[in-house]
Scaffold this motif. Structure first.
Motif, PDB file in Angstrom:
ATOM      1  N   LEU A  91      10.483   2.688  12.044  1.00  0.00           N
ATOM      2  CA  LEU A  91       9.333   3.465  11.614  1.00  0.00           C
ATOM      3  C   LEU A  91       9.763   4.363  10.330  1.00  0.00           C
ATOM      4  O   LEU A  91       8.785   4.112   9.241  1.00  0.00           O
ATOM      5  CB  LEU A  91       9.119   4.755  12.694  1.00  0.00           C
ATOM      6  CG  LEU A  91       7.819   5.637  12.489  1.00  0.00           C
ATOM      7  CD1 LEU A  91       6.759   4.629  12.880  1.00  0.00           C
ATOM      8  CD2 LEU A  91       8.106   6.657  13.600  1.00  0.00           C
ATOM      9  N   ASP A  96       5.776  -0.615  12.128  1.00  0.00           N
ATOM     10  CA  ASP A  96       5.353   0.011  13.354  1.00  0.00           C
ATOM     11  C   ASP A  96       6.017  -0.912  14.425  1.00  0.00           C
ATOM     12  O   ASP A  96       5.868  -2.118  14.913  1.00  0.00           O
ATOM     13  CB  ASP A  96       3.872  -0.332  13.568  1.00  0.00           C
ATOM     14  CG  ASP A  96       3.333   0.419  14.898  1.00  0.00           C
ATOM     15  OD1 ASP A  96       4.294   1.010  15.611  1.00  0.00           O
ATOM     16  OD2 ASP A  96       2.059   0.094  15.170  1.00  0.00           O
ATOM     17  N   GLY A  98       5.810  -0.248  17.831  1.00  0.00           N
ATOM     18  CA  GLY A  98       4.919  -0.279  18.874  1.00  0.00           C
ATOM     19  C   GLY A  98       5.626  -0.179  20.180  1.00  0.00           C
ATOM     20  O   GLY A  98       6.553   0.874  20.098  1.00  0.00           O
ATOM     21  N   ARG A 237      10.855   2.596  21.526  1.00  0.00           N
ATOM     22  CA  ARG A 237      10.342   3.848  21.100  1.00  0.00           C
ATOM     23  C   ARG A 237       9.633   4.808  22.277  1.00  0.00           C
ATOM     24  O   ARG A 237       9.084   4.072  23.195  1.00  0.00           O
ATOM     25  CB  ARG A 237       8.936   3.679  19.940  1.00  0.00           C
ATOM     26  CG  ARG A 237       8.468   4.930  19.507  1.00  0.00           C
ATOM     27  CD  ARG A 237       7.540   4.817  18.488  1.00  0.00           C
ATOM     28  NE  ARG A 237       6.817   6.041  18.084  1.00  0.00           N
ATOM     29  CZ  ARG A 237       5.929   6.169  16.995  1.00  0.00           C
ATOM     30  NH1 ARG A 237       5.577   5.091  16.572  1.00  0.00           N
ATOM     31  NH2 ARG A 237       5.386   7.307  16.850  1.00  0.00           N
TER      32      ARG A 237
END
Length: 372
Positions: A91, A96, A98, A237
Motif C-alpha cells: 500500500l 492495492d 486488496g 490486509r
C-alpha cells in the motif's frame, strides 16, 4: 489565555538503538548524549518486551504492527514469529493489495562463506532502478509460470501472491543480514518444513540471473551480483486503527499501516525543528491535537554492519537534531510528553517522560543499562 499543549505527545521510534551488551564495545557503554541521558534517567518505564533469539521479525516491526492492531498484544507478540506487513508495504508503495495474501520479495546478494551463505544488507547493494526492473522482467515469467502473481510497484521491492506459495514464514532481511541464511529461509508456517514451492521458484530465478550481463557489469564495478530473492512479511490486509494523528517514517511498513488507518504519512524531517507546525506546536505557537510518531532509522546501517564508530556518530547526530530540541520543548511545555521506544535485535523498551518527570533528579538510568 495561553493554549493548552499538554495533550500533545511526541513518540520517537528508534530501531537498532539497543546493541547487545556482549556485542557493544566498551566505548559504547560510556557514551554521553546529555539530552538523551536526561530523558532516559528521568522517564518512566512503560514497557519492556523481551524477544527470542530466533524470531524472524524485528522488534520495531512487531511494535509498529501491534500499535496499529495488525498484531496481538505485547505478550503474544513477543512469541509471534511473523508480522504480516507485506500488504501494508505494498500500500505504501502505491499498489492495492486488496484482500489477497501477499509476501514481499527483494532481490538480494547471498555471499559464499566457507560452508554457508550470508545475506548482505539489501541497502548496501547500490541496486539501480534500471537494473532492478531488468531483473524483474527476467524473473516475472518464471514466477507466473508457477501460477504466482508478481507485482513491482517499486524497482527493488516486489510482491508475490498465489496459492502455490502456501503459508510461508520468512525472516525480515535486516533480521538475517550478516548471518548464515540457513535458519532464516522461508518455511511452511504450519508444518515448519522448508517450502519446496519457494525453493523451486528461487532456484529458477537464480539460474536465470547467473552470469547475466547486468551482474557481470555490476561485478566489473566492484559491486555484489544480485543472485537471489528474499521473501518475507507474508499476510493479508486487515482492519487497523492508528493511535497517532501524524506519522513520519521512511519505513514502508509503518507508512502503509498509517495509510491503511487513514492517517497521512510522510518522510521524517532532518530535525525536530523542521517538523510541520501541526506536529510541532512550538513552531506554530499553538497546540496540535493527538500524538505524533517519528521513526528515525539512523542506527540501522551501522548496527547491521557492526560499525560501532558509525553507530556512535549516529547517536551524536540524533542528539543534536532530535533529543536536545525535543527535551527543550518538553521543558518549555511546548509538548506534553515525550515517549521513546528503543529497539534492538530481539527486544524493545518504551519510556515516557512528562514535564514533571524531569524534576525527579533521584531517578537514574543510563543507555548502556538498556542494552540487550
Amino acid at each position: 489565555m495561553p493554549p493548552i499543549m499538554h495533550a500533545n505527545r511526541l513518540h520517537l521510534l528508534l530501531p537498532f538503538a539497543l546493541p547487545t551488551a556482549a556485542d557493544a564495545p566498551s566505548e559504547l557503554h560510556s557514551l554521553r548524549a546529555p539530552a538523551l541521558d536526561k530523558l532516559l534517567a528521568r522517564a518512566t518505564l512503560v514497557e519492556r518486551v523481551a524477544g527470542e533469539d530466533f524470531q524472524r521479525t524485528l522488534p520495531h516491526e512487531r511494535w509498529v504492527a501491534r500499535q496499529f492492531g495488525a498484531l496481538a498484544d505485547a505478550a503474544a507478540s513477543s512469541a509471534a514469529d511473523e508480522a504480516p506487513l507485506a500488504p501494508y508495504m505494498m500500500l505504501a508503495d502505491g499498489a492495492d493489495p486488496g484482500e489477497a495474501v501477499w509476501a514481499c520479495v527483494e532481490p538480494v546478494h547471498l555471499r559464499v562463506a566457507h560452508d554457508h551463505l550470508i545475506l548482505l544488507d539489501p541497502a548496501s547493494l547500490e541496486l539501480q532502478d534500471e537494473e532492478a526492473f531488468a531483473l524483474f522482467d527476467i524473473a516475472r515469467p518464471l514466477v507466473e509460470e508457477l501460477g504466482i502473481r508478481i507485482e513491482a510497484p517499486r524497482p527493488g521491492r516486489w510482491y508475490v501472491s498465489g496459492e502455490a506459495l502456501g503459508s510461508l514464514a520468512g525472516a525480515s532481511p535486516l533480521r538475517a543480514s550478516g548471518r548464515s541464511v540457513e535458519i532464516w529461509l522461508p518455511h511452511d508456517a504450519r508444518t515448519g518444513q522448508r517450502s519446496r514451492a519457494w525453493m523451486k521458484l528461487q532456484n529458477e530465478v537464480q539460474m536465470a540471473w547467473f552470469e547475466h550481463p547486468i551482474n557481470e557489469a555490476r561485478e566489473a564495478r566492484g559491486l555484489p551480483a544480485i543472485n537471489s530473492l528474499w521473501l518475507h512479511a507474508q499476510g493479508a490486509r486487515q482492519s487497523v486503527r492508528s493511535p497517532f494523528a501524524r506519522v513520519f517514517s521512511n519505513a514502508a511498513a509503518t507508512r502503509g499501516l498509517a495509510l491503511a488507518a487513514g492517517v497521512a504519512a510522510s518522510a521524517p524531517p532532518s530535525s525536530y525543528e523542521r517538523l510541520p507546525a501541526a506536529a510541532n506546536p512550538a513552531a506554530a505557537g499553538l497546540a496540535g491535537g493527538g500524538a505524533t510518531l517519528v521513526e528515525l532509522e539512523a542506527f540501522a546501517a551501522p548496527f547491521i554492519a557492526q560499525d560501532w564508530p558509525g553507530w556512535s556518530h549516529a547517536l551524536t547526530e540524533l542528539e543534536q537534531a532530535w533529543f536536545a530540541p525535543a527535551l527543550a520543548a518538553l521543558e518549555g511545555g511546548d509538548i506534553g510528553s515525550l515517549v521513546l521506544t528503543l529497539c534492538g535485535d530481539t527486544a524493545s523498551v518504551t519510556l515516557a517522560a512528562g514535564r514533571g518527570d524531569l524534576r525527579r533528579f533521584w531517578r537514574r538510568r543510563v543507555l548502556a543499562s538498556l542494552f540487550e
